[in-house]
Scaffold this motif. Structure first.
Motif, PDB file in Angstrom:
ATOM      1  N   GLU A  23       0.827  -1.220   0.000  1.00  0.00           N
ATOM      2  CA  GLU A  23       0.000   0.000   0.000  1.00  0.00           C
ATOM      3  C   GLU A  23       0.857   1.264   0.000  1.00  0.00           C
ATOM      4  O   GLU A  23       0.417   2.328  -0.455  1.00  0.00           O
ATOM      5  CB  GLU A  23      -0.956   0.006   1.199  1.00  0.00           C
ATOM      6  CG  GLU A  23      -0.302   0.133   2.573  1.00  0.00           C
ATOM      7  CD  GLU A  23       0.327  -1.147   3.085  1.00  0.00           C
ATOM      8  OE1 GLU A  23       1.009  -1.099   4.130  1.00  0.00           O
ATOM      9  OE2 GLU A  23       0.135  -2.190   2.436  1.00  0.00           O
ATOM     10  N   GLU A  26       1.915   3.432  -3.457  1.00  0.00           N
ATOM     11  CA  GLU A  26       1.161   4.529  -4.071  1.00  0.00           C
ATOM     12  C   GLU A  26       1.849   5.876  -3.859  1.00  0.00           C
ATOM     13  O   GLU A  26       1.709   6.790  -4.671  1.00  0.00           O
ATOM     14  CB  GLU A  26      -0.263   4.579  -3.505  1.00  0.00           C
ATOM     15  CG  GLU A  26      -1.168   3.502  -4.050  1.00  0.00           C
ATOM     16  CD  GLU A  26      -2.619   3.747  -3.688  1.00  0.00           C
ATOM     17  OE1 GLU A  26      -2.878   4.702  -2.903  1.00  0.00           O
ATOM     18  OE2 GLU A  26      -3.490   3.015  -4.184  1.00  0.00           O
ATOM     19  N   LEU A  29       3.965   6.695  -6.937  1.00  0.00           N
ATOM     20  CA  LEU A  29       3.410   6.732  -8.283  1.00  0.00           C
ATOM     21  C   LEU A  29       3.686   8.065  -8.975  1.00  0.00           C
ATOM     22  O   LEU A  29       3.695   8.142 -10.198  1.00  0.00           O
ATOM     23  CB  LEU A  29       1.895   6.481  -8.240  1.00  0.00           C
ATOM     24  CG  LEU A  29       1.462   5.042  -7.946  1.00  0.00           C
ATOM     25  CD1 LEU A  29      -0.044   4.985  -7.760  1.00  0.00           C
ATOM     26  CD2 LEU A  29       1.901   4.113  -9.086  1.00  0.00           C
ATOM     27  N   ARG A  41       4.121   1.394 -10.072  1.00  0.00           N
ATOM     28  CA  ARG A  41       2.937   0.870 -10.760  1.00  0.00           C
ATOM     29  C   ARG A  41       2.921  -0.661 -10.729  1.00  0.00           C
ATOM     30  O   ARG A  41       1.859  -1.275 -10.565  1.00  0.00           O
ATOM     31  CB  ARG A  41       2.907   1.383 -12.205  1.00  0.00           C
ATOM     32  CG  ARG A  41       2.564   2.852 -12.319  1.00  0.00           C
ATOM     33  CD  ARG A  41       2.197   3.233 -13.743  1.00  0.00           C
ATOM     34  NE  ARG A  41       3.324   3.146 -14.667  1.00  0.00           N
ATOM     35  CZ  ARG A  41       4.160   4.159 -14.916  1.00  0.00           C
ATOM     36  NH1 ARG A  41       3.990   5.326 -14.297  1.00  0.00           N
ATOM     37  NH2 ARG A  41       5.137   4.018 -15.789  1.00  0.00           N
ATOM     38  N   VAL A  44       1.783  -1.719  -7.249  1.00  0.00           N
ATOM     39  CA  VAL A  44       0.358  -1.428  -7.046  1.00  0.00           C
ATOM     40  C   VAL A  44      -0.504  -2.431  -7.812  1.00  0.00           C
ATOM     41  O   VAL A  44      -1.522  -2.927  -7.297  1.00  0.00           O
ATOM     42  CB  VAL A  44       0.046   0.016  -7.493  1.00  0.00           C
ATOM     43  CG1 VAL A  44      -1.472   0.239  -7.546  1.00  0.00           C
ATOM     44  CG2 VAL A  44       0.684   1.012  -6.531  1.00  0.00           C
ATOM     45  N   GLY A  49      -4.390  -3.062  -7.572  1.00  0.00           N
ATOM     46  CA  GLY A  49      -4.701  -1.653  -7.768  1.00  0.00           C
ATOM     47  C   GLY A  49      -4.656  -1.241  -9.230  1.00  0.00           C
ATOM     48  O   GLY A  49      -4.182  -1.979 -10.093  1.00  0.00           O
ATOM     49  N   PRO A  51      -3.208   1.842 -11.287  1.00  0.00           N
ATOM     50  CA  PRO A  51      -2.446   3.101 -11.311  1.00  0.00           C
ATOM     51  C   PRO A  51      -3.077   4.164 -12.198  1.00  0.00           C
ATOM     52  O   PRO A  51      -3.068   5.349 -11.854  1.00  0.00           O
ATOM     53  CB  PRO A  51      -1.081   2.664 -11.842  1.00  0.00           C
ATOM     54  CG  PRO A  51      -0.974   1.221 -11.490  1.00  0.00           C
ATOM     55  CD  PRO A  51      -2.363   0.690 -11.634  1.00  0.00           C
ATOM     56  N   TRP A  54      -5.684   5.954 -10.383  1.00  0.00           N
ATOM     57  CA  TRP A  54      -5.067   6.805  -9.362  1.00  0.00           C
ATOM     58  C   TRP A  54      -4.604   8.114  -9.984  1.00  0.00           C
ATOM     59  O   TRP A  54      -4.830   9.202  -9.442  1.00  0.00           O
ATOM     60  CB  TRP A  54      -3.890   6.055  -8.742  1.00  0.00           C
ATOM     61  CG  TRP A  54      -3.254   6.715  -7.558  1.00  0.00           C
ATOM     62  CD1 TRP A  54      -3.545   6.515  -6.241  1.00  0.00           C
ATOM     63  CD2 TRP A  54      -2.187   7.686  -7.589  1.00  0.00           C
ATOM     64  NE1 TRP A  54      -2.733   7.292  -5.441  1.00  0.00           N
ATOM     65  CE2 TRP A  54      -1.893   8.031  -6.236  1.00  0.00           C
ATOM     66  CE3 TRP A  54      -1.470   8.300  -8.603  1.00  0.00           C
ATOM     67  CZ2 TRP A  54      -0.904   8.950  -5.899  1.00  0.00           C
ATOM     68  CZ3 TRP A  54      -0.485   9.221  -8.279  1.00  0.00           C
ATOM     69  CH2 TRP A  54      -0.205   9.540  -6.943  1.00  0.00           C
TER      70      TRP A  54
END
Length: 242
Positions: A23, A26, A29, A41, A44, A49, A51, A54
């Motif tokens: 976590e 991020e 990023l 990336r 994530v 996740g 990216p 985000w």
């Protein structure tokens, strides 16, 4: 992971996955390094996740003063052409870093708009003008030559003169020769040197009017850059009497 070296930071980001602290990736990023962003990336994505989502969330508010430049170019690195709609408003962002990355991002997405980028050749940010000039190089002949020539004048900041000359040099022909010779008296030594090198590389365009008196005058003003033989050769290529 505050190391100055991008490779060190990227190694630290990648290690987050092994340490089960994915976590935290991020936070990187929007790093200033493309290598670190790519590693972030990867981490994530490994935890499921997205990216791109985000980045889009952060670039939605065009006037956000806290928007990091890395988030802007990060969107272009993993987004698609539709994301150009988020990048274009950022061309007017108060941060020069964000504006520069928005230009680079549009170029990466192959969404360059000549009319939108032309005003940025006068931007106060050096990086913005550099990115704008790089993006406009393929379209150099679409820009008005006189407008560019005016911006090589000594009243303009150095980075504006450099950007304008870069585009004029890419156009070739008499316009490029005229711009280069005009910079022989530029206050910046590096720009004068670049102009001299451009003149030495110059050759008439295949479609140029032969025997153009202005070409002869410009070459004569540049004779200190050539041997007598090379100068005669250039004049002959231009259709000028020896």
């Amino acid at each position: 992971m505050s190391a100055r070296n991008p490779r060190t930071r990227s190694a630290g980001v990648t290690a987050l996955r092994r340490a089960a602290r994915t976590e935290e990736a991020e936070l990187y990023l929007s790093d200033r390094s493309a290598l670190v962003r790519a590693c972030a990336r990867y981490v994530v994505r490994q935890q499921g996740g997205d990216p791109a989502a985000w980045y889009r969330a952060r670039c939605t508010v065009a006037g956000d003063p806290a928007l990091p430049p890395g988030a802007v170019i990060g969107l272009a690195e993993c987004g698609n052409r539709a994301d150009a709609g988020l990048l274009r408003p950022l061309l007017e962002h108060p941060s020069a870093g964000v504006r520069a990355q928005a230009v680079e991002g549009l170029r990466a997405l192959d969404c360059v708009d000549v009319d939108r980028l032309k005003p940025l050749l006068e931007d106060p940010g050096t990086g913005v003008v550099r990115q704008a000039a790089a993006s406009l190089l393929p379209s150099a002949k679409e820009l008005p030559a006189d407008w560019l020539l005016e911006r090589t004048g000594s009243t303009w900041p150095r980075h504006v003169r450099v950007g304008a000359f870069r585009l004029l040099d890419a156009r070739g022909g008499i316009v490029a020769l005229r711009a280069a010779v005009g910079l022989f008296q530029d206050p910046d030594k590096k720009l004068r040197t670049w102009a001299g090198q451009a003149v030495q590389r110059w050759h008439p365009s295949p479609d140029a009017r032969r025997g153009d008196a202005e070409v002869g005058e410009l070459l004569d003003r540049s004779r200190h850059l050539f041997s007598d033989y090379v100068l005669r050769r250039r004049r002959w290529e231009a259709g000028l009497d020896n």
